[in-house]
Design an enzyme around this catalytic site. Structure first.
Site, PDB file in Angstrom:
ATOM      1  N   HIS A  16       0.830  -1.200   0.000  1.00 32.67           N
ATOM      2  CA  HIS A  16       0.000   0.000   0.000  1.00 32.67           C
ATOM      3  C   HIS A  16       0.875   1.265   0.000  1.00 32.67           C
ATOM      4  CE1 HIS A  16      -3.721   2.268   1.137  1.00 32.67           C
ATOM      5  NE2 HIS A  16      -2.830   3.077   1.690  1.00 32.67           N
ATOM      6  N   GLU A  17       1.801   1.322   0.940  1.00 36.94           N
ATOM      7  CA  GLU A  17       2.647   2.527   1.013  1.00 36.94           C
ATOM      8  C   GLU A  17       3.538   2.640  -0.211  1.00 36.94           C
ATOM      9  OE1 GLU A  17       1.808   4.716   3.125  1.00 36.94           O
ATOM     10  OE2 GLU A  17       0.530   3.376   4.298  1.00 36.94           O
ATOM     11  N   HIS A  74       1.732   4.532  -2.826  1.00 38.99           N
ATOM     12  CA  HIS A  74       1.841   5.986  -2.625  1.00 38.99           C
ATOM     13  C   HIS A  74       3.208   6.496  -3.083  1.00 38.99           C
ATOM     14  CE1 HIS A  74      -1.899   6.752  -0.496  1.00 38.99           C
ATOM     15  NE2 HIS A  74      -1.647   5.844   0.424  1.00 38.99           N
ATOM     16  N   GLU A 106      -4.808   7.588  -3.087  1.00 33.09           N
ATOM     17  CA  GLU A 106      -5.340   6.314  -2.598  1.00 33.09           C
ATOM     18  C   GLU A 106      -5.616   5.358  -3.766  1.00 33.09           C
ATOM     19  OE1 GLU A 106      -5.142   6.232   0.573  1.00 33.09           O
ATOM     20  OE2 GLU A 106      -6.175   4.364   1.124  1.00 33.09           O
TER      21      GLU A 106
END
Lengths: 503, 503
Positions: free
Chosen positions: A265-266, A269, A295
């Site tokens: 997830h990170e 980003h 997101e």
């Protein structure tokens, strides 16, 4: 002359940017390495940097340069970096100068006390401790909105801080279309036999979890010359320049999902920030377009890639090799279903893909009602629990598991939550375009190849930074605005198969 | 009225302080965790913060407040925090406003190029690559000194940046008294049988080295709630507030001395910063008094404590336990002599206590000669080698091992080196006072107790921060100025015994 003024504007904006980046380094250190006693001075340092950056950004000189450049900019290619720079900076300048510094200082003070009260309230599961603070925050947010009157809806100016250009009515329309479908899906799944995920919940060596995560995101294309990963209690991504993007992760020694999917997830980003065109740096265009677009990147890598079957066709043998005792006897298909298990639950941050958006809709509706004054702060726990029952069929046994679970409101952040759900929707919109543009994408992923995928994201999304507003960017790339249909198609395809739903 | 002005001054100085602290965090990150590609943006961020801090500190408002407060401050207790604040700030303000910003920018640019040239010159052992850059740096330093004309000696303004109030003549007088004694000592030792230290040079597990260092400095009183240790290529100490002081260390896998004594050394710096009175924070008084006073702390913990017999009476069994294969058969006395071995060598940073100051004197003499113009930059390698021969009896085989070994000159730092030797001298002056005030100090150290020692340093030195100039502080505490006699007594006592010198 114009060139001189534009250069002068860029120089001034570059200085403001540098201060924000310095503050970001201080914030990163605060969450990763700072010793406990360093907190008080750090707060003061961040407040000083914030004040200087605000004063410099709202300076008369920047205002004058923007005024002077506006008429000429009207003749430039409206999609050029320069035209967009003037447009976006002007927008942010007008917003920043409408809010009196005293109001900002008062809001920061209220939030600082509210966060302490929230921590205590959550620990004691006692909403009444937090209630007066939240009431004051709602008042301040109403006051804030009124700096931007007239507006269509009082919630608009709040939403606009996170999603430039998006209106409350847009989000309501999108969510109204989405809600019945999501509720129906969750109910349909609830009637089917549940899949097993007990094997995910057992001891996994922390260092090996870390290393596996590193292996995955290295394949994704995370560039360790231009970034690094550290540990923190709450994972986040921060950026100090296009060549220095930091992510953090949290490893749970007894559950492999936290570290594994958190890291992906990170990384999503981070890949976004690492892909912004270098020439946009040190300007307001030099970062992601909005929280929802951000997101859409993190969720794409975490879910559309990281919870997909092709992904695990490549990585599962490596994971089994890494954790033979825990996963050696778990077939890949069992693992795949386990990481995609749907289970209505109380806590947003632990929610699966099928239920997550319902947590968000509940929050959005309550935020709007608070702002409108149609729900009083004191009645919030009751309203929360009623909606939980309606949307998810579960009711928290206390407020710590309910209305007190998230930190956002205590920080004065109202208007933030919907960006999470919008990000999910947008990620599926990108995904349909990507599948069309890269027909053999699944084969590539099956081979552990992510280069074409990353190149597509860079070309269509990352490089533009904040040049385009979120709705505009989605339209530019997909041909239509934010749309829940692709996400629902994705969920029905995935869960229809996992849970053998009737079509 | 005065109170208002003083408060306003403190507020403005606090803002400047916060910016410097933010820059310190960025500097720390740069040396510890920053990914390689982050360097360019980091340089720009640091340059922006430096410029803002300089502009804010040299503001007309601060100048006016200092003017207004000066006559009243003359009536205050001259040793009060307030009187000292006005005095020290005024001194720094006058210095800062005398140097034109363009000159500062030019110096930074020259230094940035010179550092690159120095790295190349050192790698190729070719002084000619660095020569024109050093020549320009010397010119700029002469120009810098002239902003502060009239002076007694052209080197005075340079020295004053590191040692407020100290004059070139003072340092020359001190070093002239010291030099013959140091040379005589080294020659006397050279005639005696050498001690063995081969056992220090073998593989030592890095993690265990790290943990042993942590154990030692925890006993010293390093407070992990208010600081931390990380790794870096060149160990350093930096401070972000009196409650957040960071040290770094470097571990050599094949030599135990680097990590062990480096950790104690940096801890000495850190204990100083951690001991500054909190009420001096966010003012120019809120840090150590000077580089020499700082070095007197680091060297005291590293050498007077860490290379002493009582210290190892306590710690050697633990060290043997930690490294049984390497040290199990080495008697404590052999170890003690090994870590105190004297051996004239080419490299300053590797020098022992007996020869270290000679490396410094050589540099000071050459710096003064360069500033005076009595040695030309092109003749520097020859002058260097001649002095090495005279003072230490060794001559480098190439300039990488000689005149090119230190980074300082390439950074534009001329005037810095003598502070290392002065710190050694001052540490021995403190030590004699401490021994008098804590008669059983050696017994305490033998028991691993450092509380009284640290309390003494806090009371007499640390808490004052930068209220007193270095000479003033030394006089206040010891009853006389900086004096080489205690250091020479210390060296003769220690090495007289280790090498069985004739008295």
């Amino acid at each position: 002359m114009t060139t001189d003024k534009l250069q002068r504007l860029k120089d001034l904006l570059g200085e403001v940017w540098d201060i924000h980046m310095a503050a970001a380094v201080l914030g990163w250190d605060q969450e990763t390495y700072m010793p406990p006693a360093g907190a008080q001075a750090r707060g003061q340092q961040l407040s000083t940097l914030g004040r200087i950056a605000h004063l410099k950004f709202t300076s008369e000189e920047i205002g004058r340069l923007l005024e002077d450049l506006a008429p000429e900019a009207a003749d430039w290619d409206p999609d050029s970096d320069e035209a967009r720079l003037v447009k976006v900076t002007r927008r942010e300048y007008l917003k920043a100068t409408k809010v009196p510094p005293d109001f900002v200082a008062e809001s920061a003070k209220v939030a600082s006390r509210a966060m302490m009260a929230w921590r205590e309230a959550k620990a004691k599961a006692d909403f009444s401790i937090f209630e007066p603070h939240l009431a004051r925050i709602v008042e301040l947010r109403q006051e804030y909105a009124n700096f931007f009157a007239p507006y269509e809806h009082i919630y608009d100016p709040l939403l606009d801080d996170f999603e430039p250009g998006l209106k409350t009515a847009d989000v309501q329309r999108i969510f109204n279309a989405l809600r019945p479908q999501q509720v129906a899906l969750v109910r349909a799944i609830a009637e089917r036999p549940q899949v097993d995920d007990a094997f995910l919940h057992q001891p996994f060596d922390q260092q090996k979890q870390w290393e596996f995560g590193v292996e995955v995101i290295t394949k994704f294309g995370f560039d360790w010359q231009r970034g690094r990963q550290d540990k923190s209690a709450h994972p986040f991504t921060t950026s100090f320049s296009v060549n220095d993007v930091r992510i953090t992760t949290r490893i749970d020694p007894n559950y492999i999902g936290t570290g594994l999917f958190g890291t992906m997830h990170e990384c999503g980003h981070a890949l976004y920030e690492l892909g912004v065109a270098p020439e946009l740096e040190r300007t307001p265009l030099g970062h992601g377009a909005s929280l929802a677009i951000h997101e859409s990147q993190s969720r794409l890598w975490e879910n559309l890639v990281g919870r997909s079957r092709p992904f695990w066709e490549h990585f599962y043998p490596r994971l089994q090799e890494t954790f033979p005792a825990q996963l050696g006897n778990i077939p890949r298909e069992t693992f795949y279903k386990g990481i995609n298990r749907v289970q209505p639950s109380l806590i947003r941050t632990e929610a699966d893909e099928a239920t997550y958006n319902l947590h968000i809709m509940l929050r959005l509706e309550l935020e709007i009602a608070l702002l409108e004054g149609t729900v009083a702060v004191k009645d919030l726990p009751e309203a929360w629990n009623a909606k939980m029952k309606e949307y998810l069929g579960v009711v928290p046994s206390d407020d710590a598991q309910g209305v007190l679970q998230d930190i956002h409101w205590s920080m004065g952040s109202i208007g933030y939550f919907s960006t999470y759900a919008l990000g999910n929707l947008i990620s599926a919109q990108w995904w349909e375009c990507i599948q069309a543009d890269i027909p053999n994408l699944n084969d590539q992923i099956r081979n552990g190849e992510f280069g074409d995928l990353l190149a597509w994201l860079r070309e269509h999304i990352h490089r533009h930074g904040a040049k385009f507003e979120p709705q505009e960017l989605v339209e530019k790339v997909t041909g239509r605005g934010i749309d829940p249909a692709p996400y629902m198609r994705y969920l029905y395809a995935k869960y229809g198969e996992i849970y053998a739903l009737e079509q």
